[in-house]
Motif scaffolding. Sequence first.
Motif, PDB file in Angstrom:
ATOM      1  N   GLY A 172      -0.886 132.516 -59.863  1.00 24.80           N
ATOM      2  CA  GLY A 172       0.049 131.950 -60.821  1.00 24.80           C
ATOM      3  C   GLY A 172      -0.422 132.228 -62.232  1.00 24.80           C
ATOM      4  N   GLY A 194       8.539 128.277 -63.112  1.00 21.58           N
ATOM      5  CA  GLY A 194       8.785 127.057 -62.372  1.00 21.58           C
ATOM      6  C   GLY A 194       9.527 127.273 -61.075  1.00 21.58           C
ATOM      7  N   THR A 195      10.382 128.283 -61.013  1.00 17.17           N
ATOM      8  CA  THR A 195      11.172 128.502 -59.801  1.00 17.17           C
ATOM      9  C   THR A 195      10.309 128.905 -58.615  1.00 17.17           C
ATOM     10  N   SER A 196       9.129 129.424 -58.889  1.00 14.28           N
ATOM     11  CA  SER A 196       8.228 129.830 -57.803  1.00 14.28           C
ATOM     12  C   SER A 196       6.893 129.084 -57.853  1.00 14.28           C
ATOM     13  N   ASN A 197       6.876 127.957 -58.590  1.00 15.56           N
ATOM     14  CA  ASN A 197       5.668 127.120 -58.673  1.00 15.56           C
ATOM     15  C   ASN A 197       4.440 127.910 -59.099  1.00 15.56           C
ATOM     16  N   ARG A 198       4.607 128.736 -60.132  1.00 17.00           N
ATOM     17  CA  ARG A 198       3.516 129.604 -60.588  1.00 17.00           C
ATOM     18  C   ARG A 198       2.666 128.972 -61.683  1.00 17.00           C
ATOM     19  N   GLY A 239       8.752 121.875 -63.803  1.00 13.45           N
ATOM     20  CA  GLY A 239       8.178 121.197 -62.652  1.00 13.45           C
ATOM     21  C   GLY A 239       6.684 120.995 -62.676  1.00 13.45           C
ATOM     22  N   TYR A 240       6.028 121.342 -63.787  1.00  7.16           N
ATOM     23  CA  TYR A 240       4.570 121.171 -63.873  1.00  7.16           C
ATOM     24  C   TYR A 240       4.260 119.926 -64.695  1.00  7.16           C
TER      25      TYR A 240
END
Length: 274
Positions: A172, A194-198, A239-240
């Motif tokens: 990430g 955020g779409t791939s939780n990176r 999302g972080y």
Amino acid sequence: MAVEGLSINLATVREQYNMREAVEACLKQDITAIAPWRDQVHAIGLDEAARIVADNRLRVTGLCRGGMFPAADADGRAAAIDDNKRAIDEAAALNADCLVLVVGGLPPGSRDIRGAREMVAEGIEAILPHARAAGIPLAIEPLHPMYAADRACVNTLEQALDICDLLGDGIGVAIDVYHVWWDPELEDQIARAGTSNRILAHHICDWLVPTRDLLLDRGMMGDGVIDLKRIRKAIEKAGYFGAQEVEIFSAQNWWKRPGHEVLSTCIERFRTVC
């Protein structure tokens, strides 16, 4: 009571304290999250560093740093891969959230930045199985373009995420505001991450005007021009909600002040500015 949401990258007080002393100073001010550098760990020994972390129930938000993959020959690239595997093992011993990668610039004598970026992707691909097995995510930290030649040929969040998408799971980005605040694509790329939780780490400081030294004159949050709250809002929207990690290199200012003053100022600015 712990200062929730704040981590201190120990570079911020590297001139005042060794790792053991820095932890003691942080704990006195209820800071329970840190990010050491490998040289600080090596100075006291990995076993002792791991004991300090475990005994004090510290969160290690990242270990700095791996990377530096490009080299002039195959032996140099292999040596970098071996060193990065050692860094992964050190991060695992410290139970770190991630290993931060400063990927490296052009090999000596080279003008081929595309080739350097290819070496970076190949180097990360080579260490990724070791990182996955150790349970240590790799966080590519894009650096400001002024460092493209000597420190990091990956200079935007978009470039870092392209490598992540190429290589898959276990990798990430570390979003350091000092390096990316200027990027007109920043908010779109944060959303993409955020779409791939990176998003693995969020580093904070400030950009001073004027900046007297491009490496060693970072500002305390609130003393410069970075819109820290706007960037944090975008990161949380993606999302972080992890720690904001203060990382300040300041040879003429903060490194010359008493360590307890630096830490107390970090807390105050974190609460009021960030």
